[in-house]
Design a protein around this motif. Structure first.
Motif, PDB file in Angstrom:
ATOM      1  N   LEU A  39       0.816  -1.215   0.000  1.00  0.00           N
ATOM      2  CA  LEU A  39       0.000   0.000   0.000  1.00  0.00           C
ATOM      3  C   LEU A  39       0.849   1.264   0.000  1.00  0.00           C
ATOM      4  N   ARG A  40       0.277   2.329  -0.546  1.00  0.00           N
ATOM      5  CA  ARG A  40       0.841   3.664  -0.360  1.00  0.00           C
ATOM      6  C   ARG A  40       0.478   4.128   1.051  1.00  0.00           C
ATOM      7  N   ASP A  66     -13.292  -1.720   5.107  1.00  0.00           N
ATOM      8  CA  ASP A  66     -12.530  -1.965   3.883  1.00  0.00           C
ATOM      9  C   ASP A  66     -11.752  -3.274   3.922  1.00  0.00           C
ATOM     10  N   ASN A 125      -8.759   8.676  -6.781  1.00  0.00           N
ATOM     11  CA  ASN A 125      -9.940   8.106  -6.118  1.00  0.00           C
ATOM     12  C   ASN A 125     -10.348   6.760  -6.714  1.00  0.00           C
ATOM     13  N   VAL A 146      -8.941  -0.794  -1.399  1.00  0.00           N
ATOM     14  CA  VAL A 146      -8.054   0.361  -1.217  1.00  0.00           C
ATOM     15  C   VAL A 146      -8.458   1.468  -2.180  1.00  0.00           C
ATOM     16  N   THR A 147      -8.456   2.691  -1.698  1.00  0.00           N
ATOM     17  CA  THR A 147      -8.711   3.850  -2.554  1.00  0.00           C
ATOM     18  C   THR A 147      -7.384   4.540  -2.830  1.00  0.00           C
ATOM     19  N   GLY A 148      -6.970   4.505  -4.112  1.00  0.00           N
ATOM     20  CA  GLY A 148      -5.662   5.029  -4.487  1.00  0.00           C
ATOM     21  C   GLY A 148      -5.737   6.363  -5.188  1.00  0.00           C
ATOM     22  N   LYS A 149      -4.765   6.630  -6.026  1.00  0.00           N
ATOM     23  CA  LYS A 149      -4.678   7.905  -6.737  1.00  0.00           C
ATOM     24  C   LYS A 149      -5.871   8.073  -7.669  1.00  0.00           C
ATOM     25  N   LEU A 171      -7.698   3.810   5.047  1.00  0.00           N
ATOM     26  CA  LEU A 171      -8.514   2.602   5.202  1.00  0.00           C
ATOM     27  C   LEU A 171      -9.548   2.777   6.313  1.00  0.00           C
ATOM     28  N   THR A 182     -10.470   2.738  -6.842  1.00  0.00           N
ATOM     29  CA  THR A 182     -10.428   1.657  -5.857  1.00  0.00           C
ATOM     30  C   THR A 182      -9.910   0.377  -6.491  1.00  0.00           C
ATOM     31  N   SER A 224      -0.816   6.996   1.940  1.00  0.00           N
ATOM     32  CA  SER A 224      -2.143   7.624   1.937  1.00  0.00           C
ATOM     33  C   SER A 224      -3.245   6.579   1.903  1.00  0.00           C
ATOM     34  N   GLU A 225      -2.985   5.454   1.240  1.00  0.00           N
ATOM     35  CA  GLU A 225      -3.978   4.375   1.165  1.00  0.00           C
ATOM     36  C   GLU A 225      -4.143   3.703   2.518  1.00  0.00           C
TER      37      GLU A 225
END
Length: 296
Positions: free
Chosen positions: A144-145, A156, A171, A166-169, A152, A173, A147-148
């Motif tokens: 994970l990043r 999730d 927005n 996971v919600t990444g760059k 959480l 998922t 920010s991810e």
């Protein structure tokens, strides 16, 4: 509303870029205006942009920094031509200076084991130890990043299915697998979380006050763990993401799968790990092959 404001609203609302990214674009466009002596953006031509690049290079900026600013300018003009009626994109045909790709620093499998199973912060209580172990196991387990991870929420993670959403760059998922040691660590953390969490707390990882952890808090805790585990190098969260990608790729050779798990939009971003893998293989070759050994 001026053109820059319209563009910033567009990348924030429609492209869903982070506030940090939006702020970086704003700075780059302000710098373009400064480099062109305040000339209106709609009147700039290719010679103006080329001159701005020359000025950036004269400031001894890294090639990557110049390339980033040119990318910001190009994105703005692409939007302005499509949405605001600008006649031309003055960035068309211009190429950024080539920058040497810096390979990411990673932890070896032994270093990851030393970090996760080694010394523990003795001044922390059981709840924080359980939380930190769950966080760092999840970092390494799922790539994970930062920010991810801090983003959480409790719902999730599916312990039964062994996966997390996971919600990444942008927005976007994705579903990532979670290894059994990370699942066990999260399960051990949850009772502590229940006793700390505020009534409306949604975050999976919280602080003593029952609120969501900040990225900075995670960075400090990880560095503390690395020191107490006896690691000689400074460890930051992204190193565990790099370690995850490199170790999975070395074992499986499946670049596309690693791309999906990391949430990279382009496989070219993931290919940096093939270079890391090659470095490992080259080192083994140099040490093992009779014709490769250097004479002492």
């Amino acid at each position: 509303m001026n053109a820059v404001t319209s563009y910033l609203q567009y990348i924030a609302a429609e492209r869903r870029l982070s506030s940090h990214t939006v702020a970086a674009y704003q700075r780059d466009l302000a710098n373009l205006s400064s480099l062109t002596a305040g000339k209106p953006l709609e009147t700039l031509d290719v010679s103006d942009i080329r001159g701005a690049i020359v000025k950036l290079r004269s400031q001894n900026l890294a090639a990557a920094s110049v390339a980033r600013q040119l990318s910001s300018w190009r994105g703005f003009y692409t939007f302005a031509c499509r949405r605001l009626g600008y006649a031309n994109n003055p960035c068309t045909g211009l190429h950024p200076p080539k920058a040497a790709k810096a390979l990411p620093h990673i932890l070896s499998p032994d270093a990851c084991t030393q970090l996760l199973d080694g010394g523990l912060p003795a001044e922390s209580d059981d709840a924080l130890l359980a939380r930190d172990r769950a966080m760092f196991e999840l970092f390494y387990s799922s790539g994970l990043r930062l920010s991810e991870l801090v983003g959480l929420d409790l719902h999730d993670v599916n312990l039964h299915a062994g996966e997390a959403q996971v919600t990444g760059k942008g927005n976007k998922t994705r579903i990532v697998p979670v290894g059994h040691q990370a699942l066990a660590a999260i399960a051990a953390w949850l009772p502590h979380r229940q006793s700390l969490a505020q009534a409306d707390a949604a975050a999976l990882f919280i602080n003593r006050r029952g609120t969501r952890l900040t990225p900075r808090s995670v960075q400090l805790r990880l560095n503390r763990w690395a020191q107490l585990a006896g690691l000689s190098q400074r460890v930051h969260p992204h190193m565990l993401r790099h370690a995850f990608a490199t170790h999975v790729l070395q074992s499986s050779g499946d670049l596309r799968a690693v791309q999906e798990m990391l949430g990279h939009a382009s496989i070219s971003t993931t290919q940096v790990y093939t270079h890391l893998d090659w470095q490992h293989l080259a080192k083994v070759y140099d040490q093992a092959h009779p014709r490769a050994r250097r004479k002492s």
